[in-house]
Each structure stands twice: as C-alpha cells, then as structure tokens.
Scaffold this motif. Structure first.
Motif, PDB file in Angstrom:
ATOM      1  N   GLN A 146       0.834  -1.204   0.000  1.00 40.88           N
ATOM      2  CA  GLN A 146       0.000   0.000   0.000  1.00 40.88           C
ATOM      3  C   GLN A 146       0.872   1.258   0.000  1.00 40.88           C
ATOM      4  N   VAL A 147       1.958   1.229   0.782  1.00 40.66           N
ATOM      5  CA  VAL A 147       2.870   2.382   0.844  1.00 40.66           C
ATOM      6  C   VAL A 147       3.624   2.522  -0.484  1.00 40.66           C
ATOM      7  N   GLN A 148       4.069   1.390  -1.038  1.00 35.89           N
ATOM      8  CA  GLN A 148       4.803   1.430  -2.302  1.00 35.89           C
ATOM      9  C   GLN A 148       3.948   1.973  -3.437  1.00 35.89           C
ATOM     10  N   ASN A 149       2.643   1.651  -3.402  1.00 31.27           N
ATOM     11  CA  ASN A 149       1.744   2.057  -4.475  1.00 31.27           C
ATOM     12  C   ASN A 149       1.096   3.421  -4.237  1.00 31.27           C
ATOM     13  N   MET A 150       1.507   4.112  -3.194  1.00 28.15           N
ATOM     14  CA  MET A 150       0.918   5.430  -2.931  1.00 28.15           C
ATOM     15  C   MET A 150       1.211   6.361  -4.100  1.00 28.15           C
ATOM     16  N   GLU A 151       0.232   7.207  -4.435  1.00 33.96           N
ATOM     17  CA  GLU A 151       0.412   8.170  -5.519  1.00 33.96           C
ATOM     18  C   GLU A 151       1.018   9.444  -4.942  1.00 33.96           C
ATOM     19  N   LEU A 152       2.239   9.702  -5.321  1.00 33.83           N
ATOM     20  CA  LEU A 152       2.990  10.841  -4.792  1.00 33.83           C
ATOM     21  C   LEU A 152       2.316  12.163  -5.148  1.00 33.83           C
ATOM     22  N   SER A 153       1.783  12.255  -6.361  1.00 31.88           N
ATOM     23  CA  SER A 153       1.177  13.510  -6.813  1.00 31.88           C
ATOM     24  C   SER A 153      -0.091  13.859  -6.029  1.00 31.88           C
ATOM     25  N   LYS A 154      -0.712  12.858  -5.398  1.00 28.86           N
ATOM     26  CA  LYS A 154      -1.936  13.096  -4.626  1.00 28.86           C
ATOM     27  C   LYS A 154      -1.670  13.163  -3.125  1.00 28.86           C
ATOM     28  N   ASP A 155      -0.399  13.052  -2.748  1.00 28.40           N
ATOM     29  CA  ASP A 155      -0.050  13.090  -1.327  1.00 28.40           C
ATOM     30  C   ASP A 155      -0.317  14.492  -0.761  1.00 28.40           C
ATOM     31  N   GLN A 156      -0.847  14.553   0.435  1.00 27.98           N
ATOM     32  CA  GLN A 156      -1.245  15.831   1.044  1.00 27.98           C
ATOM     33  C   GLN A 156      -0.084  16.806   1.180  1.00 27.98           C
ATOM     34  N   ILE A 157       1.076  16.313   1.618  1.00 32.88           N
ATOM     35  CA  ILE A 157       2.214  17.209   1.855  1.00 32.88           C
ATOM     36  C   ILE A 157       2.769  17.740   0.529  1.00 32.88           C
ATOM     37  N   ILE A 158       2.730  16.926  -0.521  1.00 32.01           N
ATOM     38  CA  ILE A 158       3.170  17.372  -1.851  1.00 32.01           C
ATOM     39  C   ILE A 158       2.235  18.458  -2.371  1.00 32.01           C
ATOM     40  N   GLN A 159       0.944  18.241  -2.197  1.00 26.70           N
ATOM     41  CA  GLN A 159      -0.037  19.238  -2.637  1.00 26.70           C
ATOM     42  C   GLN A 159       0.104  20.546  -1.848  1.00 26.70           C
ATOM     43  N   GLU A 160       0.431  20.427  -0.564  1.00 26.71           N
ATOM     44  CA  GLU A 160       0.616  21.613   0.264  1.00 26.71           C
ATOM     45  C   GLU A 160       1.838  22.408  -0.195  1.00 26.71           C
ATOM     46  N   LEU A 161       2.914  21.699  -0.536  1.00 31.51           N
ATOM     47  CA  LEU A 161       4.120  22.370  -1.041  1.00 31.51           C
ATOM     48  C   LEU A 161       3.824  23.074  -2.359  1.00 31.51           C
ATOM     49  N   ILE A 162       3.116  22.421  -3.240  1.00 31.03           N
ATOM     50  CA  ILE A 162       2.758  23.017  -4.530  1.00 31.03           C
ATOM     51  C   ILE A 162       1.930  24.283  -4.327  1.00 31.03           C
ATOM     52  N   ALA A 163       0.989  24.234  -3.373  1.00 36.69           N
ATOM     53  CA  ALA A 163       0.147  25.402  -3.074  1.00 36.69           C
ATOM     54  C   ALA A 163       0.990  26.565  -2.554  1.00 36.69           C
ATOM     55  N   LEU A 164       1.942  26.276  -1.674  1.00 32.68           N
ATOM     56  CA  LEU A 164       2.819  27.318  -1.129  1.00 32.68           C
ATOM     57  C   LEU A 164       3.671  27.957  -2.227  1.00 32.68           C
ATOM     58  N   LEU A 165       4.176  27.137  -3.122  1.00 30.70           N
ATOM     59  CA  LEU A 165       4.994  27.660  -4.230  1.00 30.70           C
ATOM     60  C   LEU A 165       4.158  28.566  -5.137  1.00 30.70           C
ATOM     61  N   ASN A 166       2.947  28.151  -5.429  1.00 32.73           N
ATOM     62  CA  ASN A 166       2.059  28.969  -6.260  1.00 32.73           C
ATOM     63  C   ASN A 166       1.719  30.291  -5.586  1.00 32.73           C
ATOM     64  N   GLN A 167       1.466  30.235  -4.277  1.00 32.11           N
ATOM     65  CA  GLN A 167       1.115  31.442  -3.524  1.00 32.11           C
ATOM     66  C   GLN A 167       2.260  32.452  -3.492  1.00 32.11           C
ATOM     67  N   ASN A 168       3.482  31.943  -3.634  1.00 34.27           N
ATOM     68  CA  ASN A 168       4.657  32.817  -3.564  1.00 34.27           C
ATOM     69  C   ASN A 168       5.308  33.033  -4.930  1.00 34.27           C
ATOM     70  N   GLN A 169       4.465  33.013  -5.964  1.00 33.18           N
ATOM     71  CA  GLN A 169       4.898  33.317  -7.338  1.00 33.18           C
ATOM     72  C   GLN A 169       6.032  32.413  -7.845  1.00 33.18           C
ATOM     73  N   GLN A 170       6.094  31.185  -7.332  1.00 34.82           N
ATOM     74  CA  GLN A 170       7.088  30.229  -7.833  1.00 34.82           C
ATOM     75  C   GLN A 170       6.350  29.145  -8.624  1.00 34.82           C
ATOM     76  N   ARG A 171       5.645  29.608  -9.656  1.00 30.94           N
ATOM     77  CA  ARG A 171       4.775  28.708 -10.410  1.00 30.94           C
ATOM     78  C   ARG A 171       5.550  27.653 -11.192  1.00 30.94           C
ATOM     79  N   GLU A 172       6.699  28.029 -11.716  1.00 33.32           N
ATOM     80  CA  GLU A 172       7.509  27.053 -12.468  1.00 33.32           C
ATOM     81  C   GLU A 172       7.972  25.935 -11.551  1.00 33.32           C
TER      82      GLU A 172
END
Length: 285
Positions: free
Chosen positions: A3-29
């Motif tokens: 179950q851990v090996q098959n986890m989808e990294l792109s849907k992980d909560q902490i990954i999504q939170e990091l992406i949101a923070l980057l977008n909020q701080n104009q680091q869209r790339e």
C-alpha cells in the motif's frame, strides 16, 4: 508495504501543500516541476505494475505448453528470462519506493520550514536534486531490462525460425516422396507459432520499459530545473526593490497631492467664513 509502495505521490497531502505554497509565492515554475516530477514517478510505478502483470501472463502461457521436447526447450528459455525480469522489476519497485519516501520527506521539511521561517525556505526545492542518483540508477536498470528483453526476443526468433525450418523440411520431404510440390509454410506457421505468441508479450514489456525510460528522462529534467530555482528567485528578488520603488513614489506623491488639496479647501473655507463675518459686521453698522 504494498500500500505504501503504491501510494500516488502527486496526490499526497504534503506534496499538494508544497505546490500550493509555491504557487502562492509566485514560484509557479517550481510548483509545476514538483507536480510533474511526482506525476512521472507515479507513472513509472504504474508501468512496473503493468510489467508484473505481463510477466504473470507469460507464466500462464508456459504452464499450458505441452510437454514435448521442443516445448521444454522453449519453456526453459522463457522461464529463465521471466525470472530475471521479475527480479529486476522488484528491484526497481524498491528503488521507486525509496524515491517516493525521500521526495515526501524533503517536501515535509520544506513546508514545515516555510511555515516557521517564511518563503525563503521554499528555495530548498533545489534539494530535490538529491534523488537524481536514484533516478539515474532506476534508468540504468530499465535500460538493462530493455537489453535483456531484446536478447530474449532474438533468441525466440532464432528458436522459432529453426523449428519452422525443421518442420518445413520434414513436411516437404514427405510431399516429395508423395510426388507433390514443396510448400512454403513459413508465413502460415509464423502467424500461429507459440514463439510468436510469447514474443508478443515480450514486445509489450519492451514498450512499457521504453515509456518508463522516457518518464525517467523527464523526471531528471524536472529535478535539474528545481536545482536552479534559488538562482531564478534571486533574480526576482533583486528586481523587487526597483518595482517597489516605482510603486512607492506615486503613492507618496498621491499623499502629498491629497494633503495640498485638503489644505486649499480648508483655506478657502476660512476665507469664506472671514468674508461672511465682514459682511455681517458692515450690516450691523
């Protein structure tokens, strides 16, 4: 563990939170690179699952083969190839699992530090470059698997060709004895031969691995791009003071104009009141 090996990294909560923070701080790339890297790693995992399913399918094909001498030789050749590919597949699954854990841990560290110390911590996305060696190691294993599959396909071609030629010679020998014309059985036999059926499974695996190699190339591009993020943000931050200065100047001027306008209105009002008082005094006289 699965179950851990098959986890989808792109849907992980902490990954999504990091992406949101980057977008909020104009680091869209950087946000796009993190998302695409995670998606590509997920895609590699799915390809490996498909390879595992294909290998299971080949095993089932082998079990159905008749226990004739020729089939035993073919079965032994394919079994050896399948076992080797299964071992490589498990090794790559473990490598991808370690990459996912490392990416998730680094994302968690960056998010926690950004919340505690501010957006400067987001520059640490450059440290995702740390998974580069692991990604390159997976790519080497993928390339080895492709080479092994090509070798197996060549062996199957040689085996099938040899068996067909032998069969054709025997069949045409009997036709000659019966005063009949010889026949070219090659295309008809090739279409329905067991080696061709097994070969198709290996060709399907080869395509899966080739697609996985493309994912790895793209993922490596993303981590290398993330490594340049501090330099990109440094350029942005160096440009910020002049931008802020350009904005501040009109704001200050606007404040002075407003004060001057209010002063004029106040003086005008005082003058009017003074005029009224003078008129009133003259009337009283």
């Amino acid at each position: 563990m699965d179950q851990v090996q098959n986890m989808e990294l792109s849907k992980d909560q902490i990954i999504q939170e990091l992406i949101a923070l980057l977008n909020q701080n104009q680091q869209r790339e950087a946000a796009n690179n993190v998302f695409e890297m995670a998606t590509l790693v997920d895609g590699m995992g799915k390809r490996l699952e498909q390879v595992t399913e294909e290998l299971s399918s080949v095993r089932k094909q082998l079990e159905k083969m008749e226990q004739e001498k020729a089939d035993k030789t073919l079965k032994a050749t394919v079994c050896k190839a399948v076992e080797s590919l299964e071992q490589q597949c498990q090794k790559m699954k473990q490598q991808l699992f370690e990459i996912k854990i490392e990416v998730k841990a680094k994302a968690s560290e960056i998010v926690a530090e950004a919340k505690a110390k501010g957006k400067a911590a987001l520059h640490k996305v450059s440290e995702f470059l740390g998974v580069k060696d692991k990604l390159e190691s997976v790519r080497e294993n993928v390339r080895k698997s492709i080479a092994d599959i090509e070798h197996t396909i060549n062996k199957l071609d040689a085996f099938g060709s040899g068996m067909r030629e032998a069969g054709q010679k025997i069949a045409n020998t009997f036709r000659t004895f019966a005063d009949k014309e010889t026949v070219d059985y090659s295309e008809k036999e090739k279409k329905f031969s067991k080696t061709e059926l097994v070969k198709k499974s290996f060709e399907a695996k080869k395509k899966l691995y080739q697609r996985m190699e493309q994912h790895l190339d793209e993922a490596l591009d993303k981590v290398e791009s993330l490594a340049k993020e501090p330099e990109r943000m440094k350029d942005v931050e160096m440009a910020e003071p002049s931008v802020l200065g350009a904005v501040a100047e009109p704001e200050f001027q606007y404040g002075a104009d407003a004060f001057e306008e209010q002063y004029k209105e106040l003086m005008s009002q005082i003058m009017k009141e003074s005029g009224k008082d003078a008129v009133t005094k003259r009337k009283k006289r």
